[in-house]
Design an enzyme around this catalytic site. Sequence first.
Site, PDB file in Angstrom:
ATOM      1  CE  LYS A  14       4.256 -53.651  12.849  1.00 10.59           C
ATOM      2  NZ  LYS A  14       4.348 -53.233  14.283  1.00 10.59           N
ATOM      3  NE  ARG A 126       5.523 -43.429  13.481  1.00 10.06           N
ATOM      4  CZ  ARG A 126       5.860 -44.543  14.151  1.00 10.06           C
ATOM      5  NH1 ARG A 126       6.277 -45.621  13.500  1.00 10.06           N
ATOM      6  NH2 ARG A 126       5.777 -44.601  15.448  1.00 10.06           N
ATOM      7  CB  THR A 132       4.102 -47.571  19.434  1.00  5.13           C
ATOM      8  OG1 THR A 132       5.115 -46.852  18.739  1.00  5.13           O
ATOM      9  CG2 THR A 132       4.490 -49.033  19.511  1.00  5.13           C
ATOM     10  NE  ARG A 143       0.745 -48.694  14.670  1.00  2.00           N
ATOM     11  CZ  ARG A 143       2.046 -48.405  14.780  1.00  2.00           C
ATOM     12  NH1 ARG A 143       2.439 -47.295  15.399  1.00  2.00           N
ATOM     13  NH2 ARG A 143       2.953 -49.209  14.262  1.00  2.00           N
ATOM     14  CG  ASN A 163       1.520 -51.815  16.230  1.00  2.00           C
ATOM     15  OD1 ASN A 163       1.865 -52.606  15.353  1.00  2.00           O
ATOM     16  ND2 ASN A 163       2.388 -51.125  16.947  1.00  2.00           N
ATOM     17  CG  HIS A 166       7.217 -50.833  10.062  1.00  2.00           C
ATOM     18  ND1 HIS A 166       7.961 -50.544  11.183  1.00  2.00           N
ATOM     19  CD2 HIS A 166       7.905 -50.321   9.007  1.00  2.00           C
ATOM     20  CE1 HIS A 166       9.066 -49.889  10.808  1.00  2.00           C
ATOM     21  NE2 HIS A 166       9.058 -49.749   9.497  1.00  2.00           N
TER      22      HIS A 166
HETATM   23  P1  ADP Z   1       6.480 -48.240  15.913  1.00  2.00           P
HETATM   24  O1  ADP Z   1       6.023 -49.484  15.180  1.00  2.00           O
HETATM   25  O2  ADP Z   1       5.325 -47.363  16.295  1.00  2.00           O
HETATM   26  O3  ADP Z   1       7.535 -47.485  15.166  1.00  2.00           O
HETATM   27  P2  ADP Z   1       8.578 -49.228  17.698  1.00  2.00           P
HETATM   28  O4  ADP Z   1       9.498 -49.038  16.541  1.00  2.00           O
HETATM   29  O5  ADP Z   1       8.958 -48.613  18.996  1.00  2.00           O
HETATM   30  O6  ADP Z   1       7.114 -48.735  17.313  1.00  2.00           O
HETATM   31  O7  ADP Z   1       8.363 -50.776  18.007  1.00  2.00           O
HETATM   32  C1  ADP Z   1       8.256 -51.727  16.998  1.00  2.00           C
HETATM   33  C2  ADP Z   1       7.075 -52.638  17.257  1.00  2.00           C
HETATM   34  O8  ADP Z   1       7.327 -53.416  18.426  1.00  2.00           O
HETATM   35  C3  ADP Z   1       5.749 -51.946  17.555  1.00  2.00           C
HETATM   36  O9  ADP Z   1       5.067 -51.541  16.408  1.00  2.00           O
HETATM   37  C4  ADP Z   1       5.000 -53.023  18.324  1.00  2.00           C
HETATM   38  O10 ADP Z   1       4.428 -54.002  17.447  1.00  2.00           O
HETATM   39  C5  ADP Z   1       6.117 -53.689  19.100  1.00  2.00           C
HETATM   40  N1  ADP Z   1       6.277 -53.130  20.464  1.00  2.00           N
HETATM   41  C6  ADP Z   1       6.833 -51.942  20.786  1.00  2.00           C
HETATM   42  N2  ADP Z   1       6.866 -51.755  22.109  1.00  2.00           N
HETATM   43  C7  ADP Z   1       6.329 -52.878  22.646  1.00  2.00           C
HETATM   44  C8  ADP Z   1       6.063 -53.321  23.982  1.00  2.00           C
HETATM   45  N3  ADP Z   1       6.380 -52.546  25.009  1.00  2.00           N
HETATM   46  N4  ADP Z   1       5.495 -54.523  24.174  1.00  2.00           N
HETATM   47  C9  ADP Z   1       5.176 -55.308  23.125  1.00  2.00           C
HETATM   48  N5  ADP Z   1       5.388 -54.947  21.828  1.00  2.00           N
HETATM   49  C10 ADP Z   1       5.947 -53.757  21.602  1.00  2.00           C
HETATM   50 MG    MG Z   2       9.519 -47.972  14.801  1.00  2.00          MG
END
Ligand code: ADP
Ligand code: MG
Length: 198
Positions: A14, A126, A132, A143, A163, A166
Amino acid sequence: MIQPKEEKTFVMVKPDGVQKGLVGEIIKRFEQRDLKIVALDMFLATREEIDNHYPKEEKWIRRLGEKTLSTYEKYGRDVTDLQKDFGSSDLLEVGKVVRGWLVSYLTSAPMVRMVVQGVHAVDMVRKIVGPTMPYLAEIGTIRGDYSADSAISANVDKRAVFNLAHASETTEEATHEIEYWFGDKKTIYTYKRFGIDE
Ligand code: ADP
Ligand code: MG
């Protein structure tokens, strides 16, 4: 059944990962775990591309709201704080706001997209990336080692959680995302890794 060594997953470094100079470090962590980079490309995403990359189902959007609420609760805040910060305590509405921030975040600077292949590639990647919320991620994960962000600090600044990367969460998501980002380009390569493929 797909050949175990041929499982593929989709990863994007990202904007914060690129801007912190972590592209090499992130790729290194996959390669050192015997995973193979089979496609790689730097690009600047459009808002529309990111909007179509993330699911639009209510369930997925609500989950973003749930991730916010669970962090809030862990640190002594509750739904009334959601109301204050988001103008709503409905987790779907909170999720929609977060999804909008996510689009802004991922279009703010170039990213690096790649396809990573290997045994249990989806789960392995992962695990290497970590969960996340960086504040919950174990030291040793990408992360956990390079970020300390949480929903609370992100939401105060009205932005998505930064973070670094992706990674697809399931094999179905991986198949969809690889097709979405690399489908028309045919730039997924086949080669042998010494010591792994022979
Ligand atoms: P991941 O990237 O771990 O698969 P998700 O698919 O749930 O997580 O969410 C996509 C992205 O949205 C996250 O990587 C993060 O950048 C952002 N995100 C998720 N939840 C939140 C939140 N509660 N507040 C702000 N940003 C969030
Ligand atoms: Mg996701």
